[in-house]
Design a protein around this motif. Structure first.
Motif, PDB file in Angstrom:
ATOM      1  N   MET A   1       0.815  -1.272  -0.117  1.00 11.50           N
ATOM      2  CA  MET A   1      -0.028  -0.143   0.128  1.00 11.50           C
ATOM      3  C   MET A   1       0.847   1.118   0.043  1.00 11.50           C
ATOM      4  N   ASN A   2       0.291   2.147  -0.762  1.00  6.77           N
ATOM      5  CA  ASN A   2       1.253   3.710  -0.644  1.00  6.77           C
ATOM      6  C   ASN A   2       0.038   4.465  -0.222  1.00  6.77           C
ATOM      7  N   GLY A   3       0.339   5.429   0.962  1.00  2.69           N
ATOM      8  CA  GLY A   3      -0.586   6.609   1.015  1.00  2.69           C
ATOM      9  C   GLY A   3      -0.905   6.484   2.491  1.00  2.69           C
ATOM     10  N   MET A   4      -1.966   7.416   3.000  1.00  7.43           N
ATOM     11  CA  MET A   4      -2.275   7.470   4.282  1.00  7.43           C
ATOM     12  C   MET A   4      -3.420   6.751   4.720  1.00  7.43           C
ATOM     13  N   ARG A   5      -3.080   6.358   6.031  1.00  5.06           N
ATOM     14  CA  ARG A   5      -4.126   5.476   6.746  1.00  5.06           C
ATOM     15  C   ARG A   5      -4.241   6.145   8.241  1.00  5.06           C
ATOM     16  N   LYS A   6      -5.172   5.743   8.877  1.00  2.00           N
ATOM     17  CA  LYS A   6      -5.610   5.860  10.448  1.00  2.00           C
ATOM     18  C   LYS A   6      -4.319   5.374  11.208  1.00  2.00           C
ATOM     19  N   ALA A   7      -3.564   5.860  11.914  1.00  2.00           N
ATOM     20  CA  ALA A   7      -2.797   5.219  12.892  1.00  2.00           C
ATOM     21  C   ALA A   7      -3.541   4.167  13.727  1.00  2.00           C
ATOM     22  N   GLN A   8      -2.950   3.265  14.234  1.00  2.03           N
ATOM     23  CA  GLN A   8      -3.505   2.169  15.194  1.00  2.03           C
ATOM     24  C   GLN A   8      -2.667   1.763  16.364  1.00  2.03           C
ATOM     25  N   SER A   9      -2.960   1.076  17.316  1.00  3.31           N
ATOM     26  CA  SER A   9      -2.267   0.842  18.514  1.00  3.31           C
ATOM     27  C   SER A   9      -1.153   0.171  18.143  1.00  3.31           C
ATOM     28  N   GLU A  10      -1.182  -0.528  17.122  1.00  2.00           N
ATOM     29  CA  GLU A  10       0.230  -1.512  16.834  1.00  2.00           C
ATOM     30  C   GLU A  10       1.164  -0.424  16.079  1.00  2.00           C
ATOM     31  N   ASP A  11       0.901   0.646  15.669  1.00  4.33           N
ATOM     32  CA  ASP A  11       1.825   1.974  15.296  1.00  4.33           C
ATOM     33  C   ASP A  11       2.848   2.478  16.605  1.00  4.33           C
ATOM     34  N   ALA A  12       2.286   2.029  17.694  1.00  5.16           N
ATOM     35  CA  ALA A  12       3.005   2.915  18.958  1.00  5.16           C
ATOM     36  C   ALA A  12       4.240   3.058  18.599  1.00  5.16           C
ATOM     37  N   ARG A  13       5.327   2.190  18.415  1.00  6.08           N
ATOM     38  CA  ARG A  13       6.586   2.148  18.671  1.00  6.08           C
ATOM     39  C   ARG A  13       7.179   2.820  17.425  1.00  6.08           C
ATOM     40  N   PHE A  14       6.267   2.789  16.104  1.00  6.59           N
ATOM     41  CA  PHE A  14       6.852   3.509  15.310  1.00  6.59           C
ATOM     42  C   PHE A  14       6.713   4.942  15.466  1.00  6.59           C
ATOM     43  N   VAL A  15       5.299   5.460  15.877  1.00  7.90           N
ATOM     44  CA  VAL A  15       5.039   6.974  16.268  1.00  7.90           C
ATOM     45  C   VAL A  15       6.147   7.365  17.417  1.00  7.90           C
ATOM     46  N   TYR A  16       6.374   6.361  18.306  1.00 12.32           N
ATOM     47  CA  TYR A  16       7.398   6.787  19.510  1.00 12.32           C
ATOM     48  C   TYR A  16       8.595   7.167  18.988  1.00 12.32           C
ATOM     49  N   GLU A  17       9.258   6.412  18.096  1.00 14.15           N
ATOM     50  CA  GLU A  17      10.361   6.753  17.141  1.00 14.15           C
ATOM     51  C   GLU A  17      10.364   8.012  16.568  1.00 14.15           C
ATOM     52  N   ARG A  18       9.226   8.086  15.851  1.00  8.25           N
ATOM     53  CA  ARG A  18       9.162   9.721  14.875  1.00  8.25           C
ATOM     54  C   ARG A  18       9.090  10.551  15.981  1.00  8.25           C
ATOM     55  N   MET A  19       8.261  10.597  17.256  1.00  9.08           N
ATOM     56  CA  MET A  19       8.264  11.716  18.210  1.00  9.08           C
ATOM     57  C   MET A  19       9.771  12.041  18.604  1.00  9.08           C
ATOM     58  N   CYS A  20      10.287  11.077  19.118  1.00  6.11           N
ATOM     59  CA  CYS A  20      11.773  11.171  19.657  1.00  6.11           C
ATOM     60  C   CYS A  20      12.652  11.846  18.617  1.00  6.11           C
ATOM     61  N   ASP A  21      12.534  11.359  17.418  1.00  2.43           N
ATOM     62  CA  ASP A  21      13.296  11.989  16.302  1.00  2.43           C
ATOM     63  C   ASP A  21      13.022  13.600  16.238  1.00  2.43           C
ATOM     64  N   LEU A  22      11.558  13.687  15.997  1.00  3.16           N
ATOM     65  CA  LEU A  22      11.143  15.109  15.819  1.00  3.16           C
ATOM     66  C   LEU A  22      11.840  16.173  17.113  1.00  3.16           C
ATOM     67  N   GLU A  23      11.432  15.713  18.224  1.00  3.78           N
ATOM     68  CA  GLU A  23      11.972  16.532  19.455  1.00  3.78           C
ATOM     69  C   GLU A  23      13.500  16.325  19.737  1.00  3.78           C
ATOM     70  N   GLU A  24      14.229  15.491  19.049  1.00  2.00           N
ATOM     71  CA  GLU A  24      15.690  15.179  19.478  1.00  2.00           C
ATOM     72  C   GLU A  24      15.817  14.921  21.095  1.00  2.00           C
ATOM     73  N   ARG A  25      15.096  13.962  21.279  1.00  2.00           N
ATOM     74  CA  ARG A  25      15.239  13.566  22.529  1.00  2.00           C
ATOM     75  C   ARG A  25      14.461  12.032  22.698  1.00  2.00           C
ATOM     76  N   VAL A  26      14.902  11.575  23.808  1.00  3.53           N
ATOM     77  CA  VAL A  26      14.289  10.139  24.100  1.00  3.53           C
ATOM     78  C   VAL A  26      13.180  10.376  25.189  1.00  3.53           C
ATOM     79  N   PHE A  27      11.893  10.066  25.033  1.00  3.74           N
ATOM     80  CA  PHE A  27      10.896  10.310  25.619  1.00  3.74           C
ATOM     81  C   PHE A  27      10.684   8.844  26.545  1.00  3.74           C
TER      82      PHE A  27
END
Length: 142
Positions: A1-27
């Motif tokens: 699949m290519n494109g956008m979808r709603k995030a789900q609970s199983e995406d938590a680690r990926f989202v966590y990594e994105r937010m740590c990258d965005l804020e340049e810190r480890v949450f």
């Protein structure tokens, strides 16, 4: 699949990594995960994943509201981050365009965002996409 979808609970680690990258810190994962799961239930928000060839490439969160000082229904792009391995391939552009399409479908007349002053590359990206720096955002730790 290519494109956008709603995030789900199983995406938590990926989202966590994105937010740590965005804020340049480890949450703290123990703090982050329940906040993320709660956000998925928030009906005023969309948490979004962008995939390329079935692989997660980016995350965004959009909040919807009608702010009196705007006098229109507004979407606020709260977070947007593309995985470092997927940058410079047009993925951020494609994701942004899908976000704009979504917020239009939801009846928004405006897309707003705040970005850290040090993110010069992000500033150029948003300006290239027709956004204007019209406000200052202030924060205070309490």
């Amino acid at each position: 699949m290519n494109g956008m979808r709603k995030a789900q609970s199983e995406d938590a680690r990926f989202v966590y990594e994105r937010m740590c990258d965005l804020e340049e810190r480890v949450f703290d994962w123990q703090v982050f995960e329940p906040l993320y799961l709660e956000q998925l239930k928030d009906e005023t928000m969309d948490s979004l994943i962008f995939e390329v060839d079935g692989k997660r490439a980016g995350y965004a969160a959009v909040r919807y509201g009608t702010y009196l000082h705007h006098c229109v229904r507004t979407a606020e792009l709260i977070e947007l981050n593309i995985d470092e391995t997927c940058r410079d391939q047009g993925i951020g552009q494609a994701f942004f365009e899908e976000i704009v399409r979504l917020v239009k479908e939801k009846g928004c007349a405006e897309l707003a965002l705040a970005t850290n002053q040090k993110r010069k590359r992000a500033h150029r990206f948003y300006e290239k996409n027709g956004m204007k720096a019209t406000h200052f955002t202030y924060t205070k730790n309490i």
